[in-house]
Design an enzyme around this catalytic site. Sequence first.
Site, short mmCIF file in Angstrom:
data_model
loop_
_atom_site.label_atom_id
_atom_site.label_comp_id
_atom_site.label_asym_id
_atom_site.label_seq_id
_atom_site.Cartn_x
_atom_site.Cartn_y
_atom_site.Cartn_z
N TRP A 32 0.90 -1.15 0.00
CA TRP A 32 0.00 0.00 0.00
C TRP A 32 0.93 1.20 0.00
O TRP A 32 1.63 1.45 0.98
CB TRP A 32 -0.86 -0.04 1.26
CG TRP A 32 -1.95 0.97 1.32
CD1 TRP A 32 -3.09 0.98 0.60
CD2 TRP A 32 -2.01 2.11 2.18
NE1 TRP A 32 -3.85 2.06 0.96
CE2 TRP A 32 -3.22 2.76 1.92
CE3 TRP A 32 -1.16 2.65 3.15
CZ2 TRP A 32 -3.61 3.93 2.58
CZ3 TRP A 32 -1.55 3.80 3.81
CH2 TRP A 32 -2.76 4.41 3.53
N ASN B 299 7.82 -3.58 5.58
CA ASN B 299 6.64 -2.80 5.95
C ASN B 299 7.11 -1.73 6.92
O ASN B 299 7.83 -2.03 7.86
CB ASN B 299 5.60 -3.72 6.62
CG ASN B 299 4.45 -2.94 7.22
OD1 ASN B 299 4.12 -1.85 6.76
ND2 ASN B 299 3.83 -3.51 8.24
N GLU C 19 -20.43 7.16 12.52
CA GLU C 19 -19.93 5.88 12.02
C GLU C 19 -20.68 5.46 10.75
O GLU C 19 -20.08 4.95 9.81
CB GLU C 19 -20.04 4.82 13.13
CG GLU C 19 -19.70 3.40 12.73
CD GLU C 19 -18.28 3.23 12.21
OE1 GLU C 19 -17.45 4.15 12.34
OE2 GLU C 19 -18.01 2.16 11.62
N LYS D 246 -18.74 4.79 7.25
CA LYS D 246 -18.83 3.50 6.53
C LYS D 246 -19.33 3.75 5.11
O LYS D 246 -18.84 3.19 4.15
CB LYS D 246 -19.79 2.58 7.29
CG LYS D 246 -19.47 1.14 7.26
CD LYS D 246 -18.53 0.69 8.34
CE LYS D 246 -17.29 1.53 8.49
NZ LYS D 246 -16.48 1.17 9.61
N GLU E 2 -16.73 5.45 2.89
CA GLU E 2 -15.57 4.57 2.73
C GLU E 2 -15.80 3.52 1.64
O GLU E 2 -14.91 3.28 0.83
CB GLU E 2 -15.38 3.88 4.09
CG GLU E 2 -14.10 3.18 4.30
CD GLU E 2 -14.04 2.58 5.71
OE1 GLU E 2 -15.03 2.62 6.45
OE2 GLU E 2 -12.98 2.05 6.05
N HIS F 282 -27.39 24.51 12.15
CA HIS F 282 -26.31 25.49 12.33
C HIS F 282 -25.37 25.53 11.13
O HIS F 282 -24.22 25.95 11.24
CB HIS F 282 -25.53 25.20 13.61
CG HIS F 282 -26.38 25.33 14.84
ND1 HIS F 282 -26.90 26.53 15.28
CD2 HIS F 282 -26.85 24.39 15.71
CE1 HIS F 282 -27.63 26.34 16.37
NE2 HIS F 282 -27.61 25.03 16.65
N LYS G 257 -6.23 -1.72 5.89
CA LYS G 257 -6.81 -2.17 7.16
C LYS G 257 -6.03 -1.64 8.36
O LYS G 257 -6.60 -1.25 9.35
CB LYS G 257 -6.84 -3.70 7.18
CG LYS G 257 -7.50 -4.29 8.40
CD LYS G 257 -9.00 -4.14 8.32
CE LYS G 257 -9.73 -4.64 9.53
NZ LYS G 257 -11.06 -3.98 9.64
C1 F6R Z 1 -12.98 2.43 9.10
C2 F6R Z 1 -11.80 1.90 9.77
C3 F6R Z 1 -10.78 2.88 10.22
C4 F6R Z 1 -10.10 2.38 11.52
C5 F6R Z 1 -8.92 3.31 11.89
C6 F6R Z 1 -8.30 2.90 13.20
O1 F6R Z 1 -13.85 1.40 8.72
O2 F6R Z 1 -11.63 0.73 9.91
O3 F6R Z 1 -11.31 4.16 10.39
O4 F6R Z 1 -11.06 2.39 12.53
O5 F6R Z 1 -7.97 3.27 10.88
O6 F6R Z 1 -7.85 1.58 13.15
P1 F6R Z 1 -7.60 0.74 14.47
O7 F6R Z 1 -8.91 0.55 15.14
O8 F6R Z 1 -6.99 -0.53 14.00
O9 F6R Z 1 -6.67 1.55 15.32
#
Ligand code: F6R
Length: 603
Positions: free
Chosen positions: A74, A100, A479, A483, A486, A502, A598
């Site tokens: 990535w 990585n 949220e 979602k 995203e 507002h 992820k």
């Molecule tokens: C959205 C998502 C991200 C994570 C964020 C934090 O669906 O998954 O916004 O929540 O990158 O990741 P963590 O929880 O692994 O610290």
Amino acid sequence: MCGIIACVGSDDAADTVLTGLENLEYRGYDSAGVAIQNGTDLVVRKRAGKISELTGGFVRDLPEGVSGIGHTRWSTHGPPTDENAHPHTSASGAVAVVHNGIISNYEALRSELETAGYAFESDTDTEVIPHLVEQYLTQGLDSDEAFRRAIDRLEGSYAIAMMIEGENVVRAARQGSPLVVGLHDDAYYLASDVPAFLEFTDEVIYLEDGDIVTAESGSISITNLAGDPISREVDVVDWDPEETGKGEYDHYMLKEIESQPESLSNTIRGRIDPDEPAVRLEGFPAGCFEDVSEVHFVACGTSYHASLYGARLLDEANVRVRTSRASEFTGRVPDPEGTLVVAVTQSGETADTLGALRAAWSAGADTLAVTNVVGSTMAREADDVLYIRAGPEIGVAATKTFSSQVVTLALLAERLTEDIDGAIRRDDLGSYLRHLSVLPDQIEEVIRTSRAEALSTKYEDRNAYFFIGHALQHPVALEGALKFKEITYEHAEGFASGELKHGPLALVTPGTPVFALFDGKHDEKTHTNAKEAQARGAEIIAITASERTAEFADDVLVIPDTHPDLSGLLANIQLQFVSYYTARRLGRPIDKPRNLAKSVTVE
Ligand code: F6R
């Protein structure tokens, strides 16, 4: 971020590495590559694109091999091209490296190596590593020394695996980026994350920063940079390899949405007793939070929204509480003695959250990680850890882990309220816990009866989508919008219901869908503001358990009746379905949305 996998001592290294890459694809998917060692030759194949493009024919002529390394990328330095894909090799091709993380001093190293005559083929920071190793080999150092010397020159964060032509040895190093070892008989695996090799073994060693690994068939050693042996415990992970597969589902996201009755049961199991009534969290006995006078959550993205939920519960219990986006955390903790800093993180590896956790720790605060991943960096670095027990989540968009985070934080809020001086305990704890105990069944009911798929057809062609909620529904609205944007790539925003007038109301035009969340307790604000939007032509989709509330709405997504403090969890399932089915109709790559990964291990 990127994912790395390596193996040595397995029967068919090429197959093992490619399987590992497929398992890791959720960590990065703009390019991928492998290097396989067949005893004498080191064969490298890499290209821009998805893993399937690598496996689909491009690697057919790979030797089976006895050791191998692989990488799914990535991009951080340089665009996703064939040249920038890993493994990166030295000028002679004898050294291959996957990495990585980010080498922060790579510019200085690159110019030093270029002056010494090394030509670079990629724009990556990683390419300095094979050149450094080759330089030290040329100077007469043996492979082990050359690797250590090269590692010693690197600044920044890295998980690295390296092979040298003619040696069936994988060398690896970890500093600031995750790296785990898997062990099975004479075979060893190294990967960024356990699911990479879960079908081969469940025995793992979580490496620590500064560890150097040398693995060959039948023998593995872990040392520090100076070569002193280090002993690390072998853990057995209890994740089922089945859990990390897609099964009969088209997407991991749908599988993960629908597995929430089970994952949430695991989150709750053994932690609540509605009859007593009591909440028990393993490792946090009665009185352990007595010295806490303020709670400060740090988190990113979805985990930040879960933190807002937890913070609201604490605020309503009269506990001093703050929530910071981890990337904005200043590191200031005015009262370190009394402050508990809670890092909420699914992966336990997010760089921004890790940075905030370390800053809080340096400021003298007690730190607690609330995470899903046993052995993750934050699970190990925080003073204490509380697991959300959601099981592996592969889809890039967090779904089941959000629910498990919210419930874990709700339980933590009860335990904190019990111990903290001046906190007001809820007087309906028994009823609250009883409702919590049947929540998994109610989620099952939402999954069975949801009309979200039909609704997504109706609203799939709009310009913008709004989500509103008040009190505990506000983080759920945020949220829902996160979602939606995203995975559908459509414009979506979440607002506190009362905020609509507002400013954001100016964006409402005829036909704008507004998803309005009702919990049965704080409905008036949401009702008034939703009606204002409706008067400007918005179409209101009410997510509610109450038929009366639903009367004014253009559409309704029904949720079962529950305790108002839990209703957001049911509403959220409906919103997850709305996002999923809309993205599906729009033909989006749901499990791997563009530009996202992820686990975000860079700041
Ligand atoms: C959205 C998502 C991200 C994570 C964020 C934090 O669906 O998954 O916004 O929540 O990158 O990741 P963590 O929880 O692994 O610290």
